[in-house]
Design a protein around this motif. Sequence first.
Motif, PDB file in Angstrom:
ATOM      1  N   ASN A   1     101.292  59.966 -50.584  1.00 33.25           N
ATOM      2  CA  ASN A   1     100.017  59.330 -50.864  1.00 33.25           C
ATOM      3  C   ASN A   1      98.906  60.152 -50.206  1.00 33.25           C
ATOM      4  OD1 ASN A   1      97.726  57.713 -50.612  1.00 33.25           O
ATOM      5  ND2 ASN A   1      98.968  55.893 -50.892  1.00 33.25           N
ATOM      6  N   GLU A   2      98.037  60.713 -51.048  1.00 34.89           N
ATOM      7  CA  GLU A   2      97.047  61.657 -50.517  1.00 34.89           C
ATOM      8  C   GLU A   2      96.026  60.966 -49.612  1.00 34.89           C
ATOM      9  OE1 GLU A   2      97.181  60.550 -53.537  1.00 34.89           O
ATOM     10  OE2 GLU A   2      95.210  60.247 -54.418  1.00 34.89           O
ATOM     11  N   MET A   3      95.837  59.661 -49.832  1.00 36.90           N
ATOM     12  CA  MET A   3      94.836  58.968 -49.009  1.00 36.90           C
ATOM     13  C   MET A   3      95.274  58.899 -47.563  1.00 36.90           C
ATOM     14  SD  MET A   3      93.866  55.825 -51.399  1.00 36.90           S
ATOM     15  CE  MET A   3      95.560  55.523 -51.775  1.00 36.90           C
ATOM     16  N   ILE A   4      96.542  58.506 -47.356  1.00 30.70           N
ATOM     17  CA  ILE A   4      97.031  58.369 -45.979  1.00 30.70           C
ATOM     18  C   ILE A   4      97.007  59.728 -45.299  1.00 30.70           C
ATOM     19  CG2 ILE A   4      99.038  57.793 -44.594  1.00 30.70           C
ATOM     20  CD1 ILE A   4      99.715  55.689 -46.673  1.00 30.70           C
ATOM     21  N   VAL A   5      97.484  60.753 -46.012  1.00 30.71           N
ATOM     22  CA  VAL A   5      97.547  62.082 -45.405  1.00 30.71           C
ATOM     23  C   VAL A   5      96.145  62.542 -45.009  1.00 30.71           C
ATOM     24  CG1 VAL A   5      98.142  64.482 -45.793  1.00 30.71           C
ATOM     25  CG2 VAL A   5      99.598  62.691 -46.705  1.00 30.71           C
ATOM     26  N   SER A   6      95.187  62.367 -45.939  1.00 32.11           N
ATOM     27  CA  SER A   6      93.858  62.902 -45.619  1.00 32.11           C
ATOM     28  C   SER A   6      93.208  62.110 -44.486  1.00 32.11           C
ATOM     29  CB  SER A   6      92.975  62.941 -46.867  1.00 32.11           C
ATOM     30  OG  SER A   6      92.937  61.714 -47.519  1.00 32.11           O
ATOM     31  N   ILE A   7      93.478  60.803 -44.406  1.00 35.03           N
ATOM     32  CA  ILE A   7      92.920  60.021 -43.296  1.00 35.03           C
ATOM     33  C   ILE A   7      93.523  60.472 -41.965  1.00 35.03           C
ATOM     34  CG2 ILE A   7      92.869  57.740 -42.247  1.00 35.03           C
ATOM     35  CD1 ILE A   7      91.170  57.344 -44.423  1.00 35.03           C
ATOM     36  N   MET A   8      94.844  60.648 -41.956  1.00 36.76           N
ATOM     37  CA  MET A   8      95.496  61.103 -40.715  1.00 36.76           C
ATOM     38  C   MET A   8      94.906  62.444 -40.285  1.00 36.76           C
ATOM     39  SD  MET A   8      97.737  58.903 -39.790  1.00 36.76           S
ATOM     40  CE  MET A   8      97.105  57.422 -40.481  1.00 36.76           C
ATOM     41  N   LEU A   9      94.669  63.322 -41.269  1.00 34.24           N
ATOM     42  CA  LEU A   9      94.114  64.637 -40.948  1.00 34.24           C
ATOM     43  C   LEU A   9      92.690  64.518 -40.414  1.00 34.24           C
ATOM     44  CD1 LEU A   9      95.494  66.840 -43.835  1.00 34.24           C
ATOM     45  CD2 LEU A   9      96.128  66.883 -41.445  1.00 34.24           C
ATOM     46  N   ASN A  10      91.962  63.473 -40.822  1.00 36.42           N
ATOM     47  CA  ASN A  10      90.632  63.251 -40.259  1.00 36.42           C
ATOM     48  C   ASN A  10      90.701  63.090 -38.755  1.00 36.42           C
ATOM     49  OD1 ASN A  10      89.379  63.271 -42.662  1.00 36.42           O
ATOM     50  ND2 ASN A  10      89.047  61.083 -42.806  1.00 36.42           N
ATOM     51  N   TYR A  11      91.657  62.262 -38.309  1.00 35.55           N
ATOM     52  CA  TYR A  11      91.760  62.019 -36.873  1.00 35.55           C
ATOM     53  C   TYR A  11      92.184  63.288 -36.147  1.00 35.55           C
ATOM     54  CZ  TYR A  11      91.101  57.133 -37.861  1.00 35.55           C
ATOM     55  OH  TYR A  11      90.562  55.951 -38.270  1.00 35.55           O
ATOM     56  N   VAL A  12      93.115  64.028 -36.772  1.00 33.47           N
ATOM     57  CA  VAL A  12      93.555  65.274 -36.147  1.00 33.47           C
ATOM     58  C   VAL A  12      92.374  66.242 -36.032  1.00 33.47           C
ATOM     59  CG1 VAL A  12      95.073  67.259 -36.407  1.00 33.47           C
ATOM     60  CG2 VAL A  12      95.920  64.989 -36.953  1.00 33.47           C
ATOM     61  N   ALA A  13      91.599  66.359 -37.103  1.00 29.49           N
ATOM     62  CA  ALA A  13      90.464  67.286 -37.088  1.00 29.49           C
ATOM     63  C   ALA A  13      89.444  66.874 -36.037  1.00 29.49           C
ATOM     64  CB  ALA A  13      89.804  67.327 -38.466  1.00 29.49           C
ATOM     65  N   SER A  14      89.194  65.562 -35.956  1.00 26.76           N
ATOM     66  CA  SER A  14      88.208  65.089 -34.998  1.00 26.76           C
ATOM     67  C   SER A  14      88.658  65.401 -33.567  1.00 26.76           C
ATOM     68  CB  SER A  14      88.021  63.594 -35.228  1.00 26.76           C
ATOM     69  OG  SER A  14      87.453  63.012 -34.126  1.00 26.76           O
ATOM     70  N   LEU A  15      89.955  65.228 -33.284  1.00 26.49           N
ATOM     71  CA  LEU A  15      90.464  65.537 -31.944  1.00 26.49           C
ATOM     72  C   LEU A  15      90.440  67.036 -31.692  1.00 26.49           C
ATOM     73  CD1 LEU A  15      93.371  62.975 -31.915  1.00 26.49           C
ATOM     74  CD2 LEU A  15      91.477  63.038 -30.318  1.00 26.49           C
ATOM     75  N   PHE A  16      90.738  67.802 -32.753  1.00 24.83           N
ATOM     76  CA  PHE A  16      90.723  69.263 -32.604  1.00 24.83           C
ATOM     77  C   PHE A  16      89.315  69.739 -32.260  1.00 24.83           C
ATOM     78  CE2 PHE A  16      90.319  73.546 -34.409  1.00 24.83           C
ATOM     79  CZ  PHE A  16      91.342  74.177 -33.711  1.00 24.83           C
ATOM     80  N   MET A  17      88.318  69.184 -32.991  1.00 24.83           N
ATOM     81  CA  MET A  17      86.942  69.573 -32.705  1.00 24.83           C
ATOM     82  C   MET A  17      86.583  69.205 -31.262  1.00 24.83           C
ATOM     83  SD  MET A  17      83.423  68.177 -34.377  1.00 24.83           S
ATOM     84  CE  MET A  17      83.440  66.666 -33.445  1.00 24.83           C
ATOM     85  N   SER A  18      87.025  68.023 -30.843  1.00 25.74           N
ATOM     86  CA  SER A  18      86.733  67.580 -29.486  1.00 25.74           C
ATOM     87  C   SER A  18      87.349  68.545 -28.468  1.00 25.74           C
ATOM     88  CB  SER A  18      87.267  66.161 -29.323  1.00 25.74           C
ATOM     89  OG  SER A  18      87.616  65.911 -28.016  1.00 25.74           O
ATOM     90  N   TRP A  19      88.545  69.070 -28.772  1.00 23.27           N
ATOM     91  CA  TRP A  19      89.164  70.053 -27.872  1.00 23.27           C
ATOM     92  C   TRP A  19      88.339  71.330 -27.836  1.00 23.27           C
ATOM     93  CZ3 TRP A  19      91.799  74.692 -29.516  1.00 23.27           C
ATOM     94  CH2 TRP A  19      92.355  75.414 -28.451  1.00 23.27           C
ATOM     95  N   VAL A  20      87.834  71.735 -29.001  1.00 24.13           N
ATOM     96  CA  VAL A  20      87.084  72.994 -29.056  1.00 24.13           C
ATOM     97  C   VAL A  20      85.837  72.916 -28.185  1.00 24.13           C
ATOM     98  CG1 VAL A  20      85.693  74.457 -30.559  1.00 24.13           C
ATOM     99  CG2 VAL A  20      87.961  73.776 -31.270  1.00 24.13           C
TER     100      VAL A  20
END
Lengths: 358, 304
Positions: free
Chosen positions: A144-163
């Motif tokens: 399901n592309e919706m769940i995957v893309s939402i999960m990736l949102n959180y990952v991206a947000s945390l990644f940006m926070s690390w940067v």
Amino acid sequence: MKQILIKIGVPILSVLCAFLISAILITVIGGNALQAYHYLMMGAFQNFTNFGETLVKVCPLIFTGLCAAFAYRCGVFNLGGEGQFLMGATAAIWCASLIGGTQGAAGTVAFSVPGIIVCLLAGLIAGGIWGAIPGILKITRGLNEMIVSIMLNYVASLFMSWVYTGPLRAGSVPQTAAVAAQIKLPRIFAGTRIHAGIIIALVVMAVLYYFLFYTSAGFKLRAIGFNQTASRFSGLHVKTYILIAFVVSGAIAGLGGSIELQGTQYRLMDGFGGYGFDGVAIALIGQLNPVGTVIVAYLFAVLRTGATMMQVGTGIPTAIINIIQALVIIFAVAGTAAVNLPKIKQFLFQSIRKKEAL
Amino acid sequence: MEALLLSTIRMTTPILFAALGELYSEKAGLVNIGLDGIMCFGALAGFLTSYITGSPLLGIVAGAAGGILINLIYAFCTITLCAEQIVYGMAINIFAPAIASFIYKIYFGISSTLQKAPLMSAISIPGLSKIPFVGPIIFNNTLVTYFLFILIPVSSIFFSKTHTGLNYRAVGEHPKAAESLGINVIKQKYIASIICGALAGIGGAYLTTCYIPSYTDGVVAGRGFIALSAVIFGRWTSLGVMAASLLFGFADALQLRFQIIKPNVPYQFLAMLPYICTLCALAFFGIKKNGPKSNGKAYYREQR
């Protein structure tokens, strides 16, 4: 003709309903709705600076809106606009720091146009790659592309926070250094913050519009959105188109991220972003049409710009504009569905036919 | 180890509540991706009520009521107006957090410090909680978690062994056939929405009445979507959903634990763990689609 009338009528009616209900809400909490709306409009259109501010705020909304609209035209729901936007911005600042284009960097080189383009491209590519992940998982594993893309949102947000707290942190506050003046997008009107990003946004809109409605690839993409099974049996490579839709959609959001970074914010910090879900709302209210999306994005930008003055002038919290936006989407989606109900459809068409007979 | 497992149970509870809600919804053919929004509103309703009355239990009840309220909007638009369920669920996800944040700001003023409400205390069941190892983990929880212990076997039996449960599933599998057998499909779908709203609302309220004593925007942190994947990963059975939720809850507990024992690893990478775990679980085991047949399709009663 009737279809077009309904398509335009429903969003306009939803906007009016949303304003009406919010007015009631404002009155209930003890405010003056007319005064509040007056301040809201003043905040957006009082003078050229404020008007310019709406054009600055509309930029990221256009990109995330177009991102959602384009993917949904192909029948896939890309809710990952936020993540792709953030990854685009992160890639842009990273690229800028690599080529020495951040303020205070040792080897600041005098480059303008190539530097800007390289950073924009970095954002575009990062967004595209981030958008490709849900696409690949969808076509290979059927996820399901919706769940995957939402999960990736959180990952991206945390990644940006690390940067911005880790490798690219500058100073004691967790944020990156600002991009150098040469990397910033040029401002196009003196006295305002309007930057070249708005032009890029409108160009992207025009290209998407042309692609979707005037090219055969765009037609095929829309056909897949309408009916996947039928498209597969008529020989279209459904999976390829889905992947393309995801990559392009992600790239649009990523470009939006780098433009927001280079045009408005200049640095990554806490609170960067927050346009992803608004983009989905904008696309849905704009009936998935690129032009409609831009118009609705502008409405949202006006609300965002005017809200501050409304809060200062009347004490009504800016959160009311989130309610207005949320109500617009609630009404627009329900309205679009309602006019497609068999009974209501019949009623609508009969009344139109009667008018024509008279 | 014991602390980790206890924390797993705590982190699983909100996910599992929302996931069970989604299970009830999908069994009646309603895909509700608005879980996150419902949880968010439930969290606010729960927090406000427990702040005002001082009773977290009332907060949980209010969370359920709030969840039902929000989900009835979804129900009306998708069942009666036949709006597209996915799109409308997304609309709920935008609408509910906005309204929750607005109510919070109106009640506590625009710039206020973080407000705190009482937390529900754990009740250890006499006797059972003395069992070595298992006792302190399973029988030393809040009332809400005990409710979950009852709910899972009950749902499992309800769906597979009872007549009402079979009728319920028929609505999700083949609504036309169900209607021709005299089941009121529309009514059944509304009931499903009410159950789903209540459970997801409780899941949200758990966060602000049993887990952290305050409400902030984004307190739900995507747990609604994790719950959604727990339903898929759990193959639409109560026990499967429970196992999936436990896995995701464990990932969440693990990252919290790692943050304490490994302070030099950037916490952002640890915080990614639950989301990446969800992705991997779906990518490796989520390929077979065997949800209810007419899941996500609008039901037009008069259409042939």
